[in-house]
Design a protein around this motif. Sequence first.
Motif, mmCIF file in Angstrom:
data_model
loop_
_atom_site.group_PDB
_atom_site.id
_atom_site.type_symbol
_atom_site.label_atom_id
_atom_site.label_comp_id
_atom_site.label_asym_id
_atom_site.label_seq_id
_atom_site.Cartn_x
_atom_site.Cartn_y
_atom_site.Cartn_z
ATOM 1 N N ASP A 98 0.807 -1.211 0.000
ATOM 2 C CA ASP A 98 0.000 0.000 0.000
ATOM 3 C C ASP A 98 0.850 1.276 0.000
ATOM 4 N N SER A 99 2.085 1.162 -0.413
ATOM 5 C CA SER A 99 2.955 2.358 -0.402
ATOM 6 C C SER A 99 3.663 2.522 -1.752
ATOM 7 N N PHE A 100 3.754 3.785 -2.143
ATOM 8 C CA PHE A 100 4.396 4.127 -3.416
ATOM 9 C C PHE A 100 5.376 5.281 -3.171
ATOM 10 N N ALA A 101 6.374 5.332 -4.003
ATOM 11 C CA ALA A 101 7.303 6.467 -3.951
ATOM 12 C C ALA A 101 7.634 6.857 -5.387
ATOM 13 N N ALA A 102 7.698 8.154 -5.631
ATOM 14 C CA ALA A 102 8.030 8.627 -6.975
ATOM 15 C C ALA A 102 9.092 9.720 -6.884
ATOM 16 N N TYR A 103 10.073 9.623 -7.747
ATOM 17 C CA TYR A 103 11.176 10.591 -7.762
ATOM 18 C C TYR A 103 11.508 10.979 -9.203
ATOM 19 N N PRO A 149 14.768 14.963 -6.376
ATOM 20 C CA PRO A 149 13.472 15.627 -6.156
ATOM 21 C C PRO A 149 12.357 14.586 -6.073
ATOM 22 N N ARG A 150 11.482 14.770 -5.083
ATOM 23 C CA ARG A 150 10.428 13.786 -4.845
ATOM 24 C C ARG A 150 9.114 14.282 -5.445
ATOM 25 N N VAL A 151 8.445 13.404 -6.138
ATOM 26 C CA VAL A 151 7.142 13.733 -6.712
ATOM 27 C C VAL A 151 6.062 13.389 -5.682
ATOM 28 N N SER A 152 5.253 14.397 -5.343
ATOM 29 C CA SER A 152 4.160 14.164 -4.379
ATOM 30 C C SER A 152 3.012 13.451 -5.084
ATOM 31 N N LEU A 160 -3.176 6.897 -9.013
ATOM 32 C CA LEU A 160 -2.100 7.680 -8.388
ATOM 33 C C LEU A 160 -1.925 8.961 -9.195
ATOM 34 N N ILE A 161 -2.063 10.078 -8.475
ATOM 35 C CA ILE A 161 -2.020 11.373 -9.160
ATOM 36 C C ILE A 161 -0.815 12.171 -8.669
ATOM 37 N N ALA A 162 0.009 12.598 -9.597
ATOM 38 C CA ALA A 162 1.154 13.462 -9.245
ATOM 39 C C ALA A 162 0.639 14.890 -9.073
ATOM 40 N N VAL A 163 1.016 15.503 -7.931
ATOM 41 C CA VAL A 163 0.490 16.848 -7.650
ATOM 42 C C VAL A 163 1.580 17.895 -7.425
ATOM 43 N N GLY A 164 2.835 17.492 -7.349
ATOM 44 C CA GLY A 164 3.894 18.484 -7.118
ATOM 45 C C GLY A 164 5.257 17.826 -7.033
ATOM 46 N N VAL A 165 6.274 18.664 -6.941
ATOM 47 C CA VAL A 165 7.655 18.178 -6.816
ATOM 48 C C VAL A 165 8.302 18.887 -5.636
#
Lengths: 170, 78
Positions: A98-103, A149-152, A160-165
Amino acid sequence: MSWFRKPSSTPLWRDEFPVFTADERYVNRRQFTKFLTLTSFGMLAGNLWILARSAFHRAPTYPRIAVAAAGEIAVGGVKTFAYPTAGDPCILVRTGSDSFAAYSQKCTHLSCAVYYDQTQNRLECPCHQGFFSIADGSVLQGPPRRALPRVSLERKDGQLIAVGVEGEGS
Amino acid sequence: MNTDPPRNRGLTAIDGAMVLIVILLVVQIWLLSATLESYLGGHREAAVPGAIISGILFAACLALYRLVDRIDSDVRKG
């Protein structure tokens, strides 16, 4: 033929163009010191440029872009996407059920593409062996000095929606 | 009592000033690199002290250059 000519009291600007190689390559102490001082001014100009960029910095606005469905990536799997523009490659990793990380996928050293090493559970840059933590993008080892830089991300309706960096300076 | 001819003393002073300028320049290059890394990492608060210190280092380099210029002129005059 000597590589050095005798010092002259004539100012450099008044000298004729040199005929001999030795004259062309001759640099006296005063000229060399002037060159160093101009280089110092160049460093100051660089710092002033950073200061100006900081003073006139405006917080960027980021689009909301759906990057993946939560169920389409297996645990330990990855998906690449572009955010916030088509020229900004990013990597999405499913780190748990249940966890994701985006960079950002660009290494902060020389912009090589980082990849996820599942066995070591870290992001790795193959160019110069820079390693980043999957937890927060911080540097674990290698030449990079800045975290990725991490993508929120937000979850909405299974997407999953990217909303910021976060951690991006420019 | 210093028995060196004025030309030798002048050259020693110029060489010392040049070494100092090189040291200041190395510090200034490191400062620019560190400030840029900090800025690119999203920490803009380092820009002001970076610019101030860089300005001080440049002023020191300029003063040393003026010193070298003056000593050089004095030595050439004899």
